[in-house]
Design an enzyme around this catalytic site. Structure first.
Site, mmCIF file in Angstrom:
data_model
loop_
_atom_site.group_PDB
_atom_site.id
_atom_site.type_symbol
_atom_site.label_atom_id
_atom_site.label_comp_id
_atom_site.label_asym_id
_atom_site.label_seq_id
_atom_site.Cartn_x
_atom_site.Cartn_y
_atom_site.Cartn_z
ATOM 1 N N GLU A 166 0.805 -1.226 0.000
ATOM 2 C CA GLU A 166 0.000 0.000 0.000
ATOM 3 C C GLU A 166 0.838 1.275 0.000
ATOM 4 O O GLU A 166 0.869 2.025 0.996
ATOM 5 C CB GLU A 166 -0.992 -0.010 1.165
ATOM 6 C CG GLU A 166 -1.980 -1.164 1.077
ATOM 7 C CD GLU A 166 -3.184 -1.031 2.012
ATOM 8 O OE1 GLU A 166 -3.179 -0.131 2.858
ATOM 9 O OE2 GLU A 166 -4.120 -1.831 1.860
ATOM 10 N N GLU A 351 -5.434 -8.857 0.063
ATOM 11 C CA GLU A 351 -6.116 -8.581 1.333
ATOM 12 C C GLU A 351 -7.592 -8.343 1.069
ATOM 13 O O GLU A 351 -7.953 -7.662 0.109
ATOM 14 C CB GLU A 351 -5.579 -7.303 2.012
ATOM 15 C CG GLU A 351 -4.236 -7.456 2.659
ATOM 16 C CD GLU A 351 -3.801 -6.196 3.408
ATOM 17 O OE1 GLU A 351 -4.671 -5.478 3.946
ATOM 18 O OE2 GLU A 351 -2.588 -5.947 3.449
HETATM 19 C C1 NOJ Z 1 -4.433 -2.733 4.809
HETATM 20 C C2 NOJ Z 1 -3.090 -2.940 5.427
HETATM 21 O O1 NOJ Z 1 -2.180 -3.487 4.514
HETATM 22 C C3 NOJ Z 1 -3.126 -3.755 6.697
HETATM 23 O O2 NOJ Z 1 -1.915 -3.562 7.351
HETATM 24 C C4 NOJ Z 1 -4.334 -3.364 7.522
HETATM 25 O O3 NOJ Z 1 -4.328 -3.968 8.789
HETATM 26 C C5 NOJ Z 1 -5.586 -3.732 6.766
HETATM 27 N N1 NOJ Z 1 -5.603 -3.014 5.504
HETATM 28 C C6 NOJ Z 1 -6.879 -3.403 7.493
HETATM 29 O O4 NOJ Z 1 -6.982 -2.035 7.670
#
Ligand code: NOJ
Length: 446
Positions: A166, A351
């Site tokens: 991200e 994710e």
């Molecule tokens: C994106 C992130 O990569 C991760 O670290 C985070 O915990 C999750 N989304 C949930 O917000």
């Protein structure tokens, strides 16, 4: 009927700072999240929670891997704590830190689970922040060296590497909004510089990994953003959703990073600060950018648009997760199609998941019907997206364990496995057994 191809892979994801703990053990150096959480002058993180212990996965990883195996997990995407391996980010290697990841990889392989490595999930060694962090272009080369050290060690054992998790959060939460480490609030041109250095860092790491591991090993980047889905599934509706997804005025976009990295340009909708920065880019920099082998998409929520591309306001009482993100399964159908149309690369969902107010019931179990319903809906839509032609090769749920949710601390529970933070006891939630069945049937049980 399931639309998941026979060789579709199913797994879970997590990140070093969020689950490992052991923040100062075995020679690990400090990183920006240690500093951010320990700051006594300002409460950056809710309840002043820290990742000092987190899920204690540093000591309990064998138990975690056993739980993964018991739940049919095929892939575990984890990140490496850069400062655990190279305490100041660029000097001596800390063998004990590297050995921890070696043991983890061996444990996963021995249990038939593929290890996938993310190199950078936000925990920059503090010593590198003191040199300016991602505003400093020297980090491109320094990150490349770190990537090469990891590639040398895991060559032949790890087939998928992801460079940056991200970049949008790294740049915008860390350097613009200041709600993530290093907590800076800078203007747009500086934020654009961070993005640019991240594109170069991804590319340098990709070149180094491929040179060491060969072409069969695949290197990806993991961007995020908010994607649009159509109110009506018509050609005009889809077209409008595609364009709305990449309109930078919408704020939180996949393309601010990917257009630059892959298309070597900034979208016309970019704001003035980005345009001013773009005008200063040395054209030779575009030659340095490497197109990833695949994209890892972190998809949580989207927004609906009409055929004119106008966002449709959510109705009162719209379904939300515990952290108030919209439940919008349709984004899982259309989002990957938009990304594929623009960049033409194979994709994994790296994710997807939600936070719930999970509690241990009187019977000692955690009944998380809401998570099951959410994941079921999103996966059904993903199946439709694949049937529509989006080459999504696998799905990783976020996250296996409840863990440290950055500035939200331990308030948000995203796991399939409940963690009692007083004891670090793990309790599989109902969703863990449900997901094990989904994997066993390759999605037929949905
Ligand atoms: C994106 C992130 O990569 C991760 O670290 C985070 O915990 C999750 N989304 C949930 O917000």
């Amino acid at each position: 009927m399931s639309h998941f191809p026979k060789d579709f892979v199913w797994g879970v994801a997590c990140a070093s700072y969020q689950c490992e703990g052991a923040w100062n053990e075995d020679g690990k150096g400090p990183n920006i999240w240690d500093d951010f959480c320990h700051d006594v002058t300002y409460e950056y993180v809710k309840n002043r929670d820290t990742g000092d212990v987190a899920c204690d996965s540093y000591h309990r990883f064998r138990e975690d891997v056993a739980l993964m195996k018991a739940h049919n997990i095929q892939v575990y995407r984890f990140s490496i704590s850069w400062a655990r391996v190279i305490p100041d980010g660029e000097g001596e290697v800390n063998e004990k830190g590297l050995q921890f990841y070696d043991d983890l990889v061996e444990e996963l392989l021995a249990n038939g689970i593929e290890p996938w490595i993310t190199l950078y999930h936000w925990d920059l060694p503090s010593a590198l922040q003191n040199k300016g962090g991602w505003l400093n272009r020297d980090l491109v080369e320094i990150f490349g060296r770190y990537a090469a050290i990891i590639a040398e060690r895991f060559k032949g054992r790890v087939q998928r590497f992801m460079t940056l998790n991200e970049p949008q959060c790294i740049a915008q939460c860390g350097y613009q909004n200041g709600n993530h480490a290093p907590g800076l609030k800078l203007g747009e041109e500086k934020v654009a510089l961070v993005y640019h250095n991240l594109c170069l860092a991804h590319s340098e790491a990709q070149r180094r990994i491929k040179a060491i591991c060969g072409d069969d090993v695949k290197v990806g980047a993991v961007p995020c953003g908010t994607l649009a889905y159509p109110e009506t599934d018509t050609p005009a509706g889809r077209e409008a959703a595609y364009h709305a997804s990449f309109d930078l005025r919408q704020g939180w976009n996949f393309n601010i990073f990917l257009d630059s990295l892959i298309l070597h340009r900034y979208d016309d909708s970019a704001s003035e600060g980005y345009k001013r920065f773009a005008a200063t880019i040395d054209p030779a920099d575009w030659e340095l950018m490497e197109t990833p082998d695949f994209l890892g998409l972190n998809i949580y929520q989207g927004f609906m648009v009409d055929e004119q591309g106008r966002e449709i306001k959510r109705y009162p009482g719209f379904p939300l997760t515990a952290c108030k993100w919209g439940i919008t399964p349709e984004v899982m159908r259309y989002g990957p199609q938009h990304i594929y149309r623009r960049y033409g690369l194979p994709m994994y969902i790296t994710e997807n998941g939600l936070s719930c107010n999970d509690v241990v019931y009187l019977d000692g179990k955690v009944h998380d019907a809401k998570r099951i319903d959410f994941l079921n809906r999103y996966l059904l839509e993903l199946g439709k997206g694949i049937a529509d032609g989006a080459p999504v090769l696998g799905y990783l749920q976020w996250s296996f364990l409840d863990n440290f949710e950055w500035s939200e601390g331990y308030n948000e529970r995203f796991g399939l496995i409940y963690v009692d933070y007083r004891t670090c006891q793990r309790i599989p939630k109902d969703s863990a057994a449900w997901y094990a069945k989904v994997i066993e049937t390759n999605g037929e049980s949905l």
